[in-house]
Design a protein around this motif. Structure first.
Motif, short mmCIF file in Angstrom:
data_model
loop_
_atom_site.label_atom_id
_atom_site.label_comp_id
_atom_site.label_asym_id
_atom_site.label_seq_id
_atom_site.Cartn_x
_atom_site.Cartn_y
_atom_site.Cartn_z
N UNK A 28 0.87 -1.16 0.10
CA UNK A 28 0.12 0.06 -0.10
C UNK A 28 0.90 0.99 -0.16
N UNK A 29 1.85 1.28 0.72
CA UNK A 29 2.87 2.52 0.86
C UNK A 29 3.46 2.61 -0.53
N UNK A 30 3.52 1.65 -1.49
CA UNK A 30 4.21 1.74 -2.66
C UNK A 30 3.09 2.54 -3.66
N UNK A 31 1.90 2.14 -3.55
CA UNK A 31 1.01 2.30 -4.56
C UNK A 31 -0.09 3.62 -4.16
N UNK A 32 -0.34 3.60 -2.97
CA UNK A 32 -1.42 4.65 -2.41
C UNK A 32 -0.67 6.12 -2.56
N UNK A 33 -1.84 6.96 -2.97
CA UNK A 33 -1.43 8.44 -2.82
C UNK A 33 -2.55 9.15 -2.07
N UNK A 34 -2.31 10.23 -1.49
CA UNK A 34 -3.21 11.16 -0.94
C UNK A 34 -3.50 12.50 -1.60
N UNK A 35 -5.01 12.87 -1.58
CA UNK A 35 -5.11 13.86 -2.41
C UNK A 35 -6.06 14.88 -1.41
N UNK A 36 -5.95 16.06 -1.14
CA UNK A 36 -6.94 16.83 -0.64
C UNK A 36 -8.07 17.04 -1.34
N UNK A 37 -9.16 16.82 -0.91
CA UNK A 37 -10.46 17.16 -1.83
C UNK A 37 -11.21 18.30 -1.13
N UNK A 38 -10.92 18.54 0.02
CA UNK A 38 -11.55 19.78 0.75
C UNK A 38 -10.88 20.29 1.87
N UNK A 39 -11.14 21.47 2.55
CA UNK A 39 -10.28 21.67 3.53
C UNK A 39 -10.37 20.39 4.88
N UNK A 40 -9.30 19.89 5.45
CA UNK A 40 -9.28 18.86 6.27
C UNK A 40 -9.87 17.61 5.88
N UNK A 41 -9.95 17.36 4.45
CA UNK A 41 -10.42 16.06 4.27
C UNK A 41 -9.81 15.66 2.88
N UNK A 42 -9.24 14.46 3.17
CA UNK A 42 -8.17 13.87 2.09
C UNK A 42 -8.83 12.50 1.57
N UNK A 43 -8.23 11.88 0.68
CA UNK A 43 -8.70 10.83 0.07
C UNK A 43 -7.28 9.62 -0.22
N UNK A 44 -7.23 8.67 0.56
CA UNK A 44 -6.21 7.80 0.11
C UNK A 44 -6.63 7.05 -1.13
N UNK A 45 -5.90 6.85 -2.17
CA UNK A 45 -6.09 6.22 -3.39
C UNK A 45 -5.03 5.06 -3.79
N UNK A 46 -5.52 4.18 -3.99
CA UNK A 46 -4.45 2.87 -4.51
C UNK A 46 -5.29 1.63 -4.61
N UNK A 47 -4.46 0.45 -4.73
CA UNK A 47 -5.06 -0.85 -4.93
C UNK A 47 -4.94 -1.76 -3.78
N UNK A 48 -5.94 -2.43 -3.52
CA UNK A 48 -5.82 -3.48 -2.21
C UNK A 48 -4.69 -4.48 -2.54
N UNK A 49 -3.59 -4.79 -1.57
CA UNK A 49 -2.62 -5.47 -1.66
C UNK A 49 -3.05 -6.93 -1.91
N UNK A 50 -4.02 -7.14 -1.65
CA UNK A 50 -4.64 -8.57 -1.61
C UNK A 50 -5.18 -8.74 -2.78
N UNK A 51 -6.45 -8.08 -3.20
CA UNK A 51 -7.14 -8.54 -4.38
C UNK A 51 -7.00 -7.44 -5.69
N UNK A 52 -6.23 -6.44 -5.37
CA UNK A 52 -5.85 -5.57 -6.35
C UNK A 52 -7.08 -4.52 -7.05
N UNK A 53 -8.01 -4.50 -6.13
CA UNK A 53 -9.39 -3.51 -6.34
C UNK A 53 -8.90 -2.33 -6.17
N UNK A 54 -9.23 -1.24 -6.85
CA UNK A 54 -9.04 0.16 -6.70
C UNK A 54 -9.88 0.68 -5.38
#
Length: 121
Positions: A28-54
């Protein structure tokens, strides 16, 4: 018909299992990114390390001002969290088909933790 015309076999869906593995956080550390979508709100995005789903994992809180990429942040994952760091539990929440998944649940059952750190402003 030669072998290039033979359809490739379709992989069976991974069965649901509530499991973790030390490598899940590393992947997850290798493929997740973090994006600020609103003040004080972020989204982690990446693929599940087990099933590879986004996955998209919302994070709410002011601790994340100045967040670096998850890959940079988690290089220190063997260290204890410092003031301002946050250990974030993450679970797979995909909607992909996983046999034996309990009714009302989502994901493949994988879970792990990420150490999120902040940069100084």
């Amino acid at each position: 018909m030669d072998s290039s015309d033979t359809p490739s076999p379709i992989a069976e869906p991974l069965p649901y299992a509530e499991v973790t593995d030390p490598t899940y956080a590393e992947v997850a550390a290798q493929n997740f990114t973090v994006e600020e979508v609103a003040p004080d709100t972020h989204v982690l995005r990446g693929t599940c390390p087990r099933c590879n789903a986004v996955l998209e994992v919302p994070l709410v809180g002011n601790v994340f001002h100045g967040m670096r990429s998850i890959r940079d942040v988690l290089r220190k994952r063997h260290t204890k969290p410092s003031a301002g760091d946050r250990v974030e539990p993450v679970i797979c929440t995909c909607e992909d088909a996983h046999p034996n998944r309990p009714e009302g649940r989502s994901g493949c059952g994988a879970y792990w933790t990420l150490l999120l750190t902040t940069e100084a402003k």
